[in-house]
Scaffold this motif. Structure first.
Motif, PDB file in Angstrom:
ATOM      1  N   VAL A  27       0.871  -1.181   0.000  1.00 46.46           N
ATOM      2  CA  VAL A  27       0.000   0.000   0.000  1.00 46.46           C
ATOM      3  C   VAL A  27       0.906   1.230   0.000  1.00 46.46           C
ATOM      4  CG1 VAL A  27      -1.916   1.168   1.128  1.00 46.46           C
ATOM      5  CG2 VAL A  27      -1.680  -1.315   1.332  1.00 46.46           C
ATOM      6  N   ALA A  28       0.749   2.072  -1.022  1.00 48.38           N
ATOM      7  CA  ALA A  28       1.639   3.219  -1.178  1.00 48.38           C
ATOM      8  C   ALA A  28       0.843   4.493  -1.399  1.00 48.38           C
ATOM      9  CB  ALA A  28       2.596   2.994  -2.348  1.00 48.38           C
ATOM     10  N   ALA A  29       1.439   5.607  -1.049  1.00 45.88           N
ATOM     11  CA  ALA A  29       0.810   6.917  -1.213  1.00 45.88           C
ATOM     12  C   ALA A  29       0.879   7.345  -2.673  1.00 45.88           C
ATOM     13  CB  ALA A  29       1.502   7.944  -0.327  1.00 45.88           C
ATOM     14  N   ALA A  30      -0.271   7.733  -3.223  1.00 45.95           N
ATOM     15  CA  ALA A  30      -0.294   8.284  -4.574  1.00 45.95           C
ATOM     16  C   ALA A  30       0.165   9.744  -4.516  1.00 45.95           C
ATOM     17  CB  ALA A  30      -1.693   8.186  -5.159  1.00 45.95           C
ATOM     18  N   ARG A  31       0.708  10.218  -5.613  1.00 47.99           N
ATOM     19  CA  ARG A  31       1.191  11.598  -5.685  1.00 47.99           C
ATOM     20  C   ARG A  31       1.140  12.077  -7.122  1.00 47.99           C
ATOM     21  NH1 ARG A  31       6.144  11.791  -8.029  1.00 47.99           N
ATOM     22  NH2 ARG A  31       7.465   9.936  -8.004  1.00 47.99           N
ATOM     23  N   GLU A  32       1.445  13.348  -7.334  1.00 48.46           N
ATOM     24  CA  GLU A  32       1.504  13.897  -8.679  1.00 48.46           C
ATOM     25  C   GLU A  32       2.700  13.314  -9.431  1.00 48.46           C
ATOM     26  OE1 GLU A  32       1.730  18.114  -8.476  1.00 48.46           O
ATOM     27  OE2 GLU A  32      -0.122  18.332  -7.320  1.00 48.46           O
ATOM     28  N   GLY A  33       2.583  13.270 -10.752  1.00 48.23           N
ATOM     29  CA  GLY A  33       3.704  12.855 -11.572  1.00 48.23           C
ATOM     30  C   GLY A  33       4.449  14.059 -12.111  1.00 48.23           C
ATOM     31  N   ALA A  34       5.633  13.823 -12.639  1.00 45.60           N
ATOM     32  CA  ALA A  34       6.441  14.881 -13.242  1.00 45.60           C
ATOM     33  C   ALA A  34       6.975  14.392 -14.578  1.00 45.60           C
ATOM     34  CB  ALA A  34       7.597  15.273 -12.321  1.00 45.60           C
ATOM     35  N   ALA A  35       7.031  15.271 -15.554  1.00 45.80           N
ATOM     36  CA  ALA A  35       7.539  14.927 -16.875  1.00 45.80           C
ATOM     37  C   ALA A  35       9.024  14.566 -16.791  1.00 45.80           C
ATOM     38  CB  ALA A  35       7.331  16.090 -17.829  1.00 45.80           C
ATOM     39  N   PRO A  36       9.498  13.685 -17.695  1.00 43.49           N
ATOM     40  CA  PRO A  36      10.922  13.312 -17.663  1.00 43.49           C
ATOM     41  C   PRO A  36      11.867  14.508 -17.770  1.00 43.49           C
ATOM     42  CG  PRO A  36       9.689  11.865 -19.125  1.00 43.49           C
ATOM     43  CD  PRO A  36       8.757  12.965 -18.740  1.00 43.49           C
ATOM     44  N   ASP A  37      11.458  15.540 -18.488  1.00 46.33           N
ATOM     45  CA  ASP A  37      12.321  16.710 -18.651  1.00 46.33           C
ATOM     46  C   ASP A  37      11.996  17.819 -17.654  1.00 46.33           C
ATOM     47  OD1 ASP A  37       9.845  17.262 -19.680  1.00 46.33           O
ATOM     48  OD2 ASP A  37      10.579  18.312 -21.473  1.00 46.33           O
ATOM     49  N   ALA A  38      11.269  17.482 -16.591  1.00 44.42           N
ATOM     50  CA  ALA A  38      10.898  18.491 -15.590  1.00 44.42           C
ATOM     51  C   ALA A  38      12.140  18.973 -14.847  1.00 44.42           C
ATOM     52  CB  ALA A  38       9.886  17.919 -14.619  1.00 44.42           C
ATOM     53  N   SER A  39      12.053  20.180 -14.349  1.00 47.06           N
ATOM     54  CA  SER A  39      13.161  20.738 -13.579  1.00 47.06           C
ATOM     55  C   SER A  39      13.243  20.044 -12.218  1.00 47.06           C
ATOM     56  CB  SER A  39      12.965  22.239 -13.385  1.00 47.06           C
ATOM     57  OG  SER A  39      11.812  22.489 -12.581  1.00 47.06           O
ATOM     58  N   ALA A  40      14.361  20.241 -11.539  1.00 44.74           N
ATOM     59  CA  ALA A  40      14.538  19.654 -10.207  1.00 44.74           C
ATOM     60  C   ALA A  40      13.480  20.158  -9.249  1.00 44.74           C
ATOM     61  CB  ALA A  40      15.938  19.972  -9.685  1.00 44.74           C
ATOM     62  N   GLU A  41      13.111  21.427  -9.391  1.00 41.05           N
ATOM     63  CA  GLU A  41      12.079  22.007  -8.523  1.00 41.05           C
ATOM     64  C   GLU A  41      10.724  21.354  -8.780  1.00 41.05           C
ATOM     65  OE1 GLU A  41      10.095  26.377  -7.490  1.00 41.05           O
ATOM     66  OE2 GLU A  41      11.741  26.208  -8.926  1.00 41.05           O
ATOM     67  N   GLU A  42      10.379  21.139 -10.047  1.00 37.92           N
ATOM     68  CA  GLU A  42       9.109  20.503 -10.396  1.00 37.92           C
ATOM     69  C   GLU A  42       9.065  19.055  -9.912  1.00 37.92           C
ATOM     70  OE1 GLU A  42       7.943  22.927 -14.495  1.00 37.92           O
ATOM     71  OE2 GLU A  42       9.328  21.224 -14.580  1.00 37.92           O
ATOM     72  N   LYS A  43      10.165  18.344 -10.038  1.00 38.55           N
ATOM     73  CA  LYS A  43      10.219  16.953  -9.566  1.00 38.55           C
ATOM     74  C   LYS A  43      10.080  16.883  -8.053  1.00 38.55           C
ATOM     75  CE  LYS A  43      12.969  15.129 -13.409  1.00 38.55           C
ATOM     76  NZ  LYS A  43      14.255  14.510 -13.824  1.00 38.55           N
ATOM     77  N   ALA A  44      10.736  17.799  -7.361  1.00 33.89           N
ATOM     78  CA  ALA A  44      10.627  17.812  -5.895  1.00 33.89           C
ATOM     79  C   ALA A  44       9.198  18.117  -5.464  1.00 33.89           C
ATOM     80  CB  ALA A  44      11.594  18.842  -5.316  1.00 33.89           C
TER      81      ALA A  44
END
Length: 251
Positions: A130-147
């Protein structure tokens, strides 16, 4: 000459400190092993989550505050607020996972509480995880967007049908099904499902929940009467007879 050579060898040995010192290597630095705290015992009812599903039974999830204390605390808070009661499994992919915990039912909703920071850990995404769902990020997303995406868990979570180890250390695993996985297997598939399965009630075992109660049957469907197949009969117009003439008065 031999005396001179021997004297030179003695001086060299004294400088190097002997063969053992000359052959001594630098110590190898080994990365410390990730510290793994023991999970709570199965007898700890504060860390057992009950999910009563519309598919016919109760699912028991063992919670792991030793690896994801913040997410476990969030699940407990929302469960005790009756947040999960009645919510659907809005995204169910056969052979992968069943996702729930969204009051909107479309994957975009959450609770009114702040998002939970990532607690990626060593626990694998195996069957029943059982895991927490979260938003996804594009492969080319910035470090800030991924965080931002990694720290966007809130109320939604998913239960894994089959191992998906490619998700390891990318999502926060905070529990595992230890009983009732067959009721998760029976959840209606779809993105979204045409007739989604639901969490009837969610409880923490320490709160002395009642036994599983199945969902009430749907109300009977009342069908409209079928139209008659007999040809319509056109009523004949009423015939009015003329009044009989009155006899002439006698003189």
């Amino acid at each position: 000459m031999r005396l001179f050579l021997g004297l030179i060898a003695t001086i060299c040995l004294a400088v190097t400190g002997g063969p053992a010192m000359a052959a001594k290597k630098k110590p190898v630095v080994v990365n410390p092993v990730e510290q793994r705290l023991p999970p709570p015992p199965l007898s700890d009812t504060q860390n057992l989550l009950y999910l009563d599903l519309s598919t016919g039974g109760r699912v028991v999830v063992r919670l792991y505050p030793n690896v994801a204390p913040k997410m476990v605390e969030r699940i407990k808070i929302l469960t005790r607020q009756r947040f999960y009661d009645g919510l659907t499994f809005h995204r169910v992919i056969d052979g992968f996972m069943a996702q729930t915990g969204d009051p909107k039912g479309d994957g975009t909703g959450g609770s009114s509480l702040p998002d939970v920071p990532a607690e990626f850990n060593w626990m694998p995404h195996v069957r029943g995880a059982v895991a927490a769902a979260r938003e996804g990020a594009a492969p080319d997303a910035s470090a800030e967007e991924k965080a931002k995406a990694e720290n966007s868990a809130n109320s939604q979570f998913f239960i894994v049908f089959q191992p998906k180890l490619s998700l390891d250390k990318k999502y926060t695993v905070f529990g595992r099904v230890i009983s009732g996985m067959e009721f998760v297997d029976s959840v209606e598939r779809g993105e979204p499902p045409a007739n989604p399965s639901r969490i009837l009630h969610a409880y923490i075992a320490a709160d002395n929940p009642p036994p599983y109660t199945p969902a009430p049957p749907p109300p009977p469907v009342t069908l409209a009467p079928a139209p008659s197949l007999a040809p319509a009969v056109t009523p004949k117009p009423a015939v009015t007879k003329p009044a009989a003439p009155k006899p002439a008065a006698r003189k």
